[in-house]
Design a protein around this motif. Structure first.
Motif, short mmCIF file in Angstrom:
data_model
loop_
_atom_site.label_atom_id
_atom_site.label_comp_id
_atom_site.label_asym_id
_atom_site.label_seq_id
_atom_site.Cartn_x
_atom_site.Cartn_y
_atom_site.Cartn_z
N UNK A 11 0.83 -1.20 0.00
CA UNK A 11 0.00 0.00 0.00
C UNK A 11 0.86 1.25 0.00
N UNK A 12 1.85 1.30 0.89
CA UNK A 12 2.73 2.47 0.95
C UNK A 12 4.10 2.07 1.46
N UNK A 35 1.30 -3.14 4.02
CA UNK A 35 0.73 -4.08 3.05
C UNK A 35 -0.71 -4.38 3.42
N UNK A 36 -1.48 -4.84 2.44
CA UNK A 36 -2.86 -5.27 2.66
C UNK A 36 -2.97 -6.69 2.13
N UNK A 37 -3.48 -7.58 2.96
CA UNK A 37 -3.69 -8.96 2.53
C UNK A 37 -4.94 -9.52 3.20
N UNK A 38 -5.46 -10.59 2.64
CA UNK A 38 -6.66 -11.23 3.20
C UNK A 38 -6.32 -12.63 3.67
N UNK A 39 -6.90 -12.99 4.80
CA UNK A 39 -6.72 -14.33 5.35
C UNK A 39 -7.82 -15.23 4.77
N UNK A 40 -7.67 -16.56 4.88
CA UNK A 40 -8.68 -17.47 4.30
C UNK A 40 -10.10 -17.23 4.80
N UNK A 41 -10.26 -16.63 5.97
CA UNK A 41 -11.62 -16.34 6.46
C UNK A 41 -12.23 -15.10 5.82
N UNK A 42 -11.50 -14.48 4.88
CA UNK A 42 -12.02 -13.34 4.13
C UNK A 42 -11.79 -11.98 4.77
N UNK A 43 -11.10 -11.94 5.89
CA UNK A 43 -10.83 -10.67 6.56
C UNK A 43 -9.58 -10.03 5.97
N UNK A 66 -1.54 -4.49 8.59
CA UNK A 66 -0.78 -4.37 9.84
C UNK A 66 -0.26 -2.95 10.04
N UNK A 67 -0.59 -2.37 11.17
CA UNK A 67 -0.24 -0.97 11.45
C UNK A 67 1.27 -0.75 11.57
N UNK A 68 2.01 -1.76 11.99
CA UNK A 68 3.46 -1.62 12.11
C UNK A 68 4.19 -1.96 10.82
N UNK A 69 3.46 -2.42 9.83
CA UNK A 69 4.07 -2.73 8.55
C UNK A 69 4.55 -4.17 8.48
N UNK A 73 3.04 -2.93 -5.65
CA UNK A 73 3.62 -4.25 -5.95
C UNK A 73 2.84 -5.35 -5.22
N UNK A 74 2.72 -6.51 -5.85
CA UNK A 74 2.13 -7.68 -5.20
C UNK A 74 3.25 -8.59 -4.72
N UNK A 75 3.18 -9.01 -3.47
CA UNK A 75 4.21 -9.87 -2.89
C UNK A 75 3.55 -10.99 -2.10
N UNK A 76 4.27 -12.06 -1.95
CA UNK A 76 3.82 -13.17 -1.11
C UNK A 76 4.28 -12.87 0.31
#
Length: 143
Positions: A53-54, A62-70, A74-77, A88-91
């Motif tokens: 994200x930034x 970063x922004x990611x989704x867990x298997x439960x759809x949430x 993370x505020x600390x990065x 960029x997309x990263x694993x």
């Protein structure tokens, strides 16, 4: 006058050595914290694709989704963000019990060893001669 100059130099050397010890302690703490975080992630491993994200000096969000759809941001990065760019997309790998704890997949505490080790080494390359001078003066004063 010589006694005062000597006293000022001694105080300066003590301060320099104290600062070097604090920096070394902080470097060691950083490595142990990274090991603890890596162990927590590895012990409860979850993986996901994340969007950067930034990117700023102090953190990469970063922004990611867990298997439960949430969706998680993370505020600390993210841990070990070197080379990432916004968009960029990263694993990523995260701790399923604490989704705020996330690192770039394939990176570990080993990434921190070079910069932290270099910082400690440079610190003591500066403080070492001052410490040597101080110990030499103390030994000469006892004789």
């Amino acid at each position: 006058m010589v006694g005062r100059r000597e006293r000022v130099l001694t105080i300066g050397v003590r301060v320099l050595i104290g600062v070097a010890c604090v920096i070394t302690l902080l470097c060691g703490s950083l490595v142990f914290a990274a090991i603890r975080n890596d162990n927590a992630i590895t012990g409860n491993l979850g993986t996901a694709d994340a969007e950067v994200v930034s990117v700023s000096f102090d953190r990469t969000i970063v922004r990611y989704s867990t298997p439960d759809g949430i969706a998680h941001i993370p505020s600390l990065g993210v841990l070990y963000p070197a080379g990432l760019e916004a968009g960029q997309l990263v694993r990523v790998e995260y701790d399923v019990t604490d989704p705020e704890l996330v690192r770039v997949a394939g990176r570990s505490v080993l990434v921190t060893l070079l910069p932290v080790g270099s910082t400690a080494l440079i610190t003591w390359l500066v403080a070492g001669p001052a410490l040597w001078w101080y110990l030499r003066r103390r030994r000469a004063a006892k004789v």
